[in-house]
Scaffold this motif. Structure first.
Motif, PDB file in Angstrom:
ATOM      1  N   GLY A 224       0.797  -1.211   0.000  1.00  0.00           N
ATOM      2  CA  GLY A 224       0.000   0.000   0.000  1.00  0.00           C
ATOM      3  C   GLY A 224       0.837   1.272   0.000  1.00  0.00           C
ATOM      4  N   ASP A 225       2.166   1.132   0.034  1.00  0.00           N
ATOM      5  CA  ASP A 225       3.068   2.286   0.013  1.00  0.00           C
ATOM      6  C   ASP A 225       3.660   2.416  -1.383  1.00  0.00           C
ATOM      7  N   TYR A 226       3.137   3.380  -2.170  1.00  0.00           N
ATOM      8  CA  TYR A 226       3.556   3.518  -3.552  1.00  0.00           C
ATOM      9  C   TYR A 226       4.834   4.334  -3.716  1.00  0.00           C
ATOM     10  N   THR A 227       5.409   4.780  -2.583  1.00  0.00           N
ATOM     11  CA  THR A 227       6.687   5.493  -2.636  1.00  0.00           C
ATOM     12  C   THR A 227       7.846   4.586  -2.231  1.00  0.00           C
ATOM     13  N   GLU A 228       7.543   3.362  -1.843  1.00  0.00           N
ATOM     14  CA  GLU A 228       8.562   2.431  -1.362  1.00  0.00           C
ATOM     15  C   GLU A 228       9.582   2.115  -2.457  1.00  0.00           C
ATOM     16  N   GLY A 229      10.848   2.377  -2.196  1.00  0.00           N
ATOM     17  CA  GLY A 229      11.924   2.027  -3.119  1.00  0.00           C
ATOM     18  C   GLY A 229      11.964   2.840  -4.396  1.00  0.00           C
ATOM     19  N   VAL A 230      11.269   3.971  -4.442  1.00  0.00           N
ATOM     20  CA  VAL A 230      11.200   4.759  -5.677  1.00  0.00           C
ATOM     21  C   VAL A 230      12.497   5.535  -5.893  1.00  0.00           C
ATOM     22  N   GLU A 231      13.086   5.402  -7.077  1.00  0.00           N
ATOM     23  CA  GLU A 231      14.250   6.184  -7.449  1.00  0.00           C
ATOM     24  C   GLU A 231      13.895   7.237  -8.486  1.00  0.00           C
ATOM     25  N   SER A 232      13.068   6.854  -9.440  1.00  0.00           N
ATOM     26  CA  SER A 232      12.586   7.812 -10.439  1.00  0.00           C
ATOM     27  C   SER A 232      11.086   7.964 -10.224  1.00  0.00           C
ATOM     28  N   ASN A 233      10.688   9.074  -9.609  1.00  0.00           N
ATOM     29  CA  ASN A 233       9.284   9.202  -9.239  1.00  0.00           C
ATOM     30  C   ASN A 233       8.419   9.647 -10.411  1.00  0.00           C
ATOM     31  N   LEU A 234       7.121   9.634 -10.169  1.00  0.00           N
ATOM     32  CA  LEU A 234       6.162   9.903 -11.230  1.00  0.00           C
ATOM     33  C   LEU A 234       6.298  11.322 -11.773  1.00  0.00           C
ATOM     34  N   ALA A 235       6.559  12.277 -10.902  1.00  0.00           N
ATOM     35  CA  ALA A 235       6.717  13.661 -11.359  1.00  0.00           C
ATOM     36  C   ALA A 235       7.883  13.779 -12.341  1.00  0.00           C
ATOM     37  N   MET A 236       8.969  13.079 -12.045  1.00  0.00           N
ATOM     38  CA  MET A 236      10.126  13.092 -12.939  1.00  0.00           C
ATOM     39  C   MET A 236       9.790  12.432 -14.277  1.00  0.00           C
ATOM     40  N   MET A 237       9.058  11.316 -14.202  1.00  0.00           N
ATOM     41  CA  MET A 237       8.671  10.626 -15.432  1.00  0.00           C
ATOM     42  C   MET A 237       7.784  11.505 -16.308  1.00  0.00           C
ATOM     43  N   VAL A 238       6.868  12.221 -15.672  1.00  0.00           N
ATOM     44  CA  VAL A 238       5.967  13.089 -16.417  1.00  0.00           C
ATOM     45  C   VAL A 238       6.742  14.202 -17.123  1.00  0.00           C
ATOM     46  N   SER A 239       7.758  14.751 -16.453  1.00  0.00           N
ATOM     47  CA  SER A 239       8.561  15.790 -17.108  1.00  0.00           C
ATOM     48  C   SER A 239       9.313  15.228 -18.308  1.00  0.00           C
ATOM     49  N   THR A 240       9.732  13.956 -18.219  1.00  0.00           N
ATOM     50  CA  THR A 240      10.423  13.312 -19.342  1.00  0.00           C
ATOM     51  C   THR A 240       9.473  13.035 -20.491  1.00  0.00           C
TER      52      THR A 240
END
Length: 301
Positions: A224-240
């Motif tokens: 239930g923790d969607y930030t667990e182990g994140v290195e490239s987060n969604l905001a960064m992906m969206v900018s790409t």
């Protein structure tokens, strides 16, 4: 008269897959009775039934491999299924499989539904990687597992008759997503002096490496923790994503295979999920379906 032999079965449907299944059982020494809705070349040594009723009557184990759910019901309608174990290898939805289980049960039979994870050329071939998901009547599975293991490996996923179809369709959906990405990638390089034959192994290696991303998604869904182990987060992906879209425009390639997923990523960020991975998009998809279902239910009949 019904045959109880562990080395005898019936196959309904002699398309490419049904014929491949039949040949594999014949090669393994099984007595196979076959029936097809229209005249078709029959694998040598199979016993041809004149009618579907005759074919079903011949054996306790009846394997069905037809076009769709409607053709299964149409073929078996009016046939006495008492004492028969129906193994349905026709592609269907989870809901169709569950309804078919009830339909067959009301006619005296038991259903084991299956999802074939192979093409006909892989059937009956050792080490081909072919396997079949099965779900539904556990007793039927245990009774016939040896026979079912002849054409392809068996993966029983539980008593819910809809689970085999669900596993099948979920994996196929993942495949189509991969195909979409590969199609877009080939389109991007298509107008340049880049060999697709040289590019393909690079893409395959990258896709194989990225495939393990699914393990992280599964772990986040479980915790239930969607930030667990994140290195490239969604905001960064969206900018790409903006760069991906500009590249497509420069190369004269439509981005229509990418933009639906990108739109969901944008929405998740806008709702505060920028520090997550893409896992939150799973929730968005389920919320959209739930909202649409509720909307339909609230409409006046």
């Amino acid at each position: 008269m019904i045959t109880h032999s562990n080395k005898a079965l019936t196959v309904l449907g002699l398309g490419d897959m049904g014929s491949a299944l039949t040949r594999s059982w014949l090669a393994a020494g099984y007595d196979v009775t076959v029936w097809n809705r229209s005249p078709r070349t029959v694998p040598e040594a199979a016993t041809v039934a004149a009618t579907v009723s005759e074919a079903v009557t011949a054996n306790r184990l009846v394997v069905v491999c037809l076009l769709d759910d409607a053709s299964v019901r149409a073929s078996l309608d009016g046939v006495d299924l008492t004492g028969r174990d129906i193994v349905n290898l026709t592609t269907s939805t989870p809901g169709e499989a569950r309804a078919l289980s009830d339909w067959i049960g009301a006619r005296g039979g038991r259903l084991l539904d299956g999802g074939i994870m192979a093409v006909p050329s892989m059937i009956g071939v050792a080490d081909s990687g072919a396997y079949v998901f099965y779900s539904g009547c556990e007793e039927a599975h245990e009774t016939h597992v040896a026979a079912l293991a002849v054409p392809a490996a068996v993966n029983y996923v539980g008593p819910d008759p809809g689970f085999a179809a669900l596993y099948d369709m979920a994996l196929l959906s993942a495949m189509w997503g991969m195909f979409a990405g590969a199609t877009h990638a080939f389109a991007l390089i298509g107008g340049e002096d880049i060999s697709p034959m040289e590019f393909a192994p690079l893409m395959v290696a990258y896709q194989q490496a990225m495939a393990e991303y699914a393990y992280g998604t599964a772990a986040q869904l479980a915790s239930g923790d969607y930030t667990e182990g994140v290195e490239s987060n969604l905001a960064m992906m969206v900018s790409t994503n903006a760069t991906l879209l500009r590249t497509a425009a420069e190369q004269g390639v439509s981005a229509e295979l990418l933009t639906p997923f990108m739109a969901l990523m944008d929405r998740r960020v806008a709702e505060g999920g920028g520090k997550e991975s893409t896992t939150g998009v799973v929730d968005l998809l389920r919320q959209r379906v739930s909202a649409a279902t509720e909307a339909r239910g609230s409409q006046p009949g």
